[in-house]
Scaffold this motif. Sequence first.
Motif, mmCIF file in Angstrom:
data_model
loop_
_atom_site.group_PDB
_atom_site.id
_atom_site.type_symbol
_atom_site.label_atom_id
_atom_site.label_comp_id
_atom_site.label_asym_id
_atom_site.label_seq_id
_atom_site.Cartn_x
_atom_site.Cartn_y
_atom_site.Cartn_z
ATOM 1 N N GLN A 1 47.287 78.276 50.011
ATOM 2 C CA GLN A 1 47.306 77.850 48.609
ATOM 3 C C GLN A 1 48.647 77.280 48.178
ATOM 4 O O GLN A 1 48.739 76.615 47.152
ATOM 5 C CB GLN A 1 46.975 79.040 47.701
ATOM 6 C CG GLN A 1 45.550 79.529 47.784
ATOM 7 C CD GLN A 1 45.352 80.743 46.913
ATOM 8 O OE1 GLN A 1 45.854 80.799 45.789
ATOM 9 N NE2 GLN A 1 44.624 81.723 47.407
ATOM 10 N N VAL B 1 39.675 81.570 45.080
ATOM 11 C CA VAL B 1 40.431 80.623 44.259
ATOM 12 C C VAL B 1 39.834 79.223 44.329
ATOM 13 O O VAL B 1 39.872 78.460 43.352
ATOM 14 C CB VAL B 1 41.908 80.607 44.694
ATOM 15 C CG1 VAL B 1 42.659 79.466 44.042
ATOM 16 C CG2 VAL B 1 42.576 81.925 44.310
ATOM 17 N N LYS C 1 36.298 80.954 40.023
ATOM 18 C CA LYS C 1 37.607 80.374 40.285
ATOM 19 C C LYS C 1 38.616 80.763 39.209
ATOM 20 O O LYS C 1 39.767 81.130 39.517
ATOM 21 C CB LYS C 1 37.480 78.855 40.355
ATOM 22 C CG LYS C 1 38.784 78.136 40.662
ATOM 23 C CD LYS C 1 38.559 76.638 40.779
ATOM 24 C CE LYS C 1 39.874 75.921 41.090
ATOM 25 N NZ LYS C 1 39.658 74.457 41.221
ATOM 26 N N SER D 1 41.956 83.085 39.697
ATOM 27 C CA SER D 1 43.278 82.574 39.316
ATOM 28 C C SER D 1 43.960 83.510 38.322
ATOM 29 O O SER D 1 45.174 83.744 38.404
ATOM 30 C CB SER D 1 43.144 81.173 38.713
ATOM 31 O OG SER D 1 42.596 80.270 39.656
ATOM 32 N N GLN E 1 47.494 85.404 38.783
ATOM 33 C CA GLN E 1 48.585 85.160 37.843
ATOM 34 C C GLN E 1 49.125 86.448 37.243
ATOM 35 O O GLN E 1 50.326 86.588 37.008
ATOM 36 C CB GLN E 1 48.099 84.241 36.701
ATOM 37 C CG GLN E 1 47.835 82.809 37.108
ATOM 38 C CD GLN E 1 49.125 82.032 37.343
ATOM 39 O OE1 GLN E 1 50.205 82.467 36.948
ATOM 40 N NE2 GLN E 1 49.017 80.882 37.984
#
Length: 445
Positions: A140, A298, A306, A310, A314
């Motif tokens: 990623q 992700v 998704k 995320s 985060q």
Amino acid sequence: MKRSPWRYIWKSIDIRNKLLLTLGILVIYRFIANIPVPGFNSEVINALNSSKSAAGDLISILNMLSGGTLSSFSILAMGVYPYITASIILQLLGPIIPAIEEKMKNDPREGRKWMEKWTMYLTIPMALLSAVGQIGLFNQIVPGMAVLKNYGWSGSNLLPTIANVSTMIAGTMIAIWLGQIISEYGIQQQGLSLIIFSGIVSQMPSNLVKILADQSSGWYMLIISLAVLLLTVFAIVYIQQGTRFIRLMIPGQRISYRGIKSGGSTTLPLRVNSVGMIPLIFAQSIITFPALIASFFVNSGAAWVKNSASWIQQNLSGSSFLYVLLYFLLVVGFTFFYTSVTFMNNDYGTSLKKQGAVVPGRATGSETQNYLAKIQNRITFPGAVFLGLIAILPYILGAILNTSANATMLLSSAGMLIVVGVVRDIIDYLQSDLGQHGYEEKLIR
């Protein structure tokens, strides 16, 4: 005149061989830690160092836990943490599933063997999830740049992918095996702790370089880091040595080497922190697990999946407020949980009853056990809060100094707790071993 027993360590062949074996195993472990997984793309490391993404933050945390092996994508990139995660899962299932709790209580020796066997079985799927998750996190960082060449679960990439993932799982099993060799033939019961210890200590030179990289404030940060290091070590030692002594009465007659004596009194020590650094290891393993799982989703086609993945990455990695808060609460919670499990397994009420010892004013058996458990929970509270504060100390310093948590300390506060705890346990073990070999007679002249 009191003389130190440490000068006799090298004279004892048995202790000397244990120390040399332990040192040799740790050297082998650090050597293997520098062997990368076949097909590793080193260009991703450059992207990692400059990445500000959630994936990059999580990799930095996992790299600290693995002792720096993840940044070079070593075959030991996962360290022994899949084994620790498996151990956590089984220990959490103990109070939930009565059959497991009964097995551990009725025959502790067989219960430990059963627990070790199933922990090893569960380690393999945990290592598989960790390996795939770590590869996904690296992929990623830079879109279109894979951390492993020929990685994929279809077509011609299938066999190389299986080989690489199997290599990472094998690396974890090798690390566990080396730790077990230390526990059996070296410094006993400290194998996995020493494996983690060596990884943490090996990070000090690279952390020093990071601190001094900023030419304008590097030396200023180094002075602060050393001051915090000394104060934190002092606080850790002070808290870990905190003990509440419970008076015990021994009625009737007892036989000693000087003959038959009437009943007497003694004390039962209850420590403020009786579980050492284990809650921090548990909390670190648990808090990184959701973000690791989220890395699988992700790039999901479903928008809500998704977005959820995320959000988890985060907020459950890096130094977000939610991450720091959950980390603190997990450390406090695991301290109480593991203390409770350990205290329940010791079953002081039954043990003292068999020895004929009583707590004044308390009936033997369950009443004594409940009384001691209440005292243990009361004194555990300040120890648990202290562990939680130690765990989040780098993030507090980072917020005060307006820098990243990783750039404020030579060792993370959790790492310091582990290092201090392991060193203390080693000293206690060596002192006990010296006494068993007869060297206690030479302490006083």
